[in-house]
Design a protein around this motif. Sequence first.
Motif, short mmCIF file in Angstrom:
data_model
loop_
_atom_site.label_atom_id
_atom_site.label_comp_id
_atom_site.label_asym_id
_atom_site.label_seq_id
_atom_site.Cartn_x
_atom_site.Cartn_y
_atom_site.Cartn_z
N ILE A 1 0.85 -1.19 0.00
CA ILE A 1 0.00 0.00 0.00
C ILE A 1 0.89 1.24 0.00
O ILE A 1 1.73 1.41 0.87
CB ILE A 1 -0.91 0.04 1.25
N VAL B 1 -10.76 -2.33 -6.50
CA VAL B 1 -10.72 -2.66 -5.08
C VAL B 1 -11.68 -3.81 -4.78
O VAL B 1 -12.84 -3.79 -5.21
CB VAL B 1 -11.10 -1.42 -4.23
N LYS C 1 -6.46 -3.44 -3.07
CA LYS C 1 -6.79 -2.42 -2.08
C LYS C 1 -6.46 -1.03 -2.63
O LYS C 1 -5.64 -0.88 -3.53
CB LYS C 1 -6.02 -2.66 -0.77
N HIS C 2 -7.10 -0.04 -2.03
CA HIS C 2 -6.86 1.36 -2.39
C HIS C 2 -5.38 1.71 -2.23
O HIS C 2 -4.75 1.38 -1.23
CB HIS C 2 -7.71 2.26 -1.49
N ASN D 1 -10.33 3.64 -4.78
CA ASN D 1 -11.74 3.38 -4.46
C ASN D 1 -12.67 3.86 -5.56
O ASN D 1 -13.83 3.45 -5.62
CB ASN D 1 -12.11 4.05 -3.14
#
Length: 544
Positions: A282, A413, A470-471, A508
């Motif tokens: 991330i 996502v 994931k974002h 997102n």
Amino acid sequence: MKNLFITLFSLFLGINMIAQENIATDYLSAEFHQERRDALRKGMPKNSVAVFFANPVRNRANDVDFMYHQDPDFYYLTGYKEPHAVLVLFSEDQTTSDGNSYNEMLYVQEKNPQAEQWTGKRLGVEGAKNQLGFKMVSNGSEFPSSEVEYSKFTKVLFNDFNNDYRDSKRNQADLYSLIEQFKQQANYDEASLPNPMKSRIYDMIKATDIENSANVAQTIGRALEYYPDLKKDQVISDYTETTDPKVRLELKQQVIKIEQEKPESNLDTQSLSTLMAGLREIKTEEELDLLTKAVRISAMGQREIMKAMHPKMSELEIQGIHEFVYKKYGSEYEGYPSIVGAGNNGCVLHYIENSKMQVNNELVLMDLGAEYHGYSADVTRTIPANGKFTKDQKIIYDLVYEAQEAGIAAAKVGNSFNAADAASRAVIHKGLIGLGIAKTEKEARQYFPHGTSHYLGLDVHDPGLYGAFKHNMVITVEPGIYIPDGSDCDKKWWGIAVRIEDDILITNNGPVNLSAEAPRSSKEIEALMKEKSALDDFVLPTLN
């Protein structure tokens, strides 16, 4: 004479100081590195210590070394770019003998004016404190006298050693010495450390009942094709070779007994890589600024070569134009060896010779990425050297483009990491079968033999956990079709190799193509290749 030497030496140091001041200022901040250390500390087991070593200096030939490149984990946590260093992190605060509290220690290269005259200015202890924000910093020579008692910790986390470092003999605080000192302090015994794959196989054997043992034996047998050294383990070897369920049950009991009798050790060479992968997959906003710049620089390189390309160029010249653009934008390095493959050379996935003297009228596959302040891009374009796709080239190119569009759309996502690969692969397999190049999906796979995505960051193949998207993850989407000369299909397809690779930020709000400034569609590529290049008038004298 002595005074003259001192004057000249002082002048040199002054010039060196001035040169060091005129540098870029958009590096990661000391606060970023501190926050990353704190984040790692939160994920560490209670009563544990993590030890990181800087990358080794790698020799190129004789007394010439390769340009030094820091270990990405080490840089991520410290910002320190020099060799011969150690970082020690604690899960909880520790107390020195004189009552001071601390939770991390950094050991660095000692200041040495004579050495710095040859290899450049060193931060030293005070520089590491002032610029990197560490409170406890010592010279590497003090590492042997560290107060750390590794035996008192439940876990000592570190990545096992690749033994790819040299003993400089003259430097008692080089990486070789630092690692040897750690091994002594931590009671390191390579033979007692668990082999990750061996441990996984032992776990499979322990968890398998007698009815399913045949299927598990087959699975283990396939694993041994990739890890042949494990055949030396008699239990594993016997388990795969026997057909008697009762013998497998006896072997299961042996595994349980082996693990029960195994001496306990607090040394853990497996957990740290997983912890770091969870952090690095991330990206923070500060990281995204640098990574986006690296990607945009790489896209500019692709744009400029599209305008400059002509059939008489060599693969090396094409590589040089890309890398020249990188330097113009302030990129320090290439993120990986540049790949420029014309025609059949493009069918070699990691072709780095780039030795073809003229690309003629072939497709040219260009897989290159700029590295900016440690962060690496990875952008691939495939273009016709003469500016116009042939009918057959365009069919294959447009099929790969369609597959990439599907892959990018799947980078959302919540989707699994293999979603982009599945979407791209479905398009390519169907297309190849429809064109008669392959008869089945299995045959089609040989023309698209690699995965579609990997993480991107400080490493061109950045670590990650390969779970759901994931974002603020950044991945590549890079489908390809490669039809080498001699393939079992119509000869008109031979030598066509196409890969289109873009760097995708997952958000997102959907995927964002960070490398979109480099044209992707066949129509856009042909249009840009008609434009005049700033390099058209750059002609060098002929060397006889």
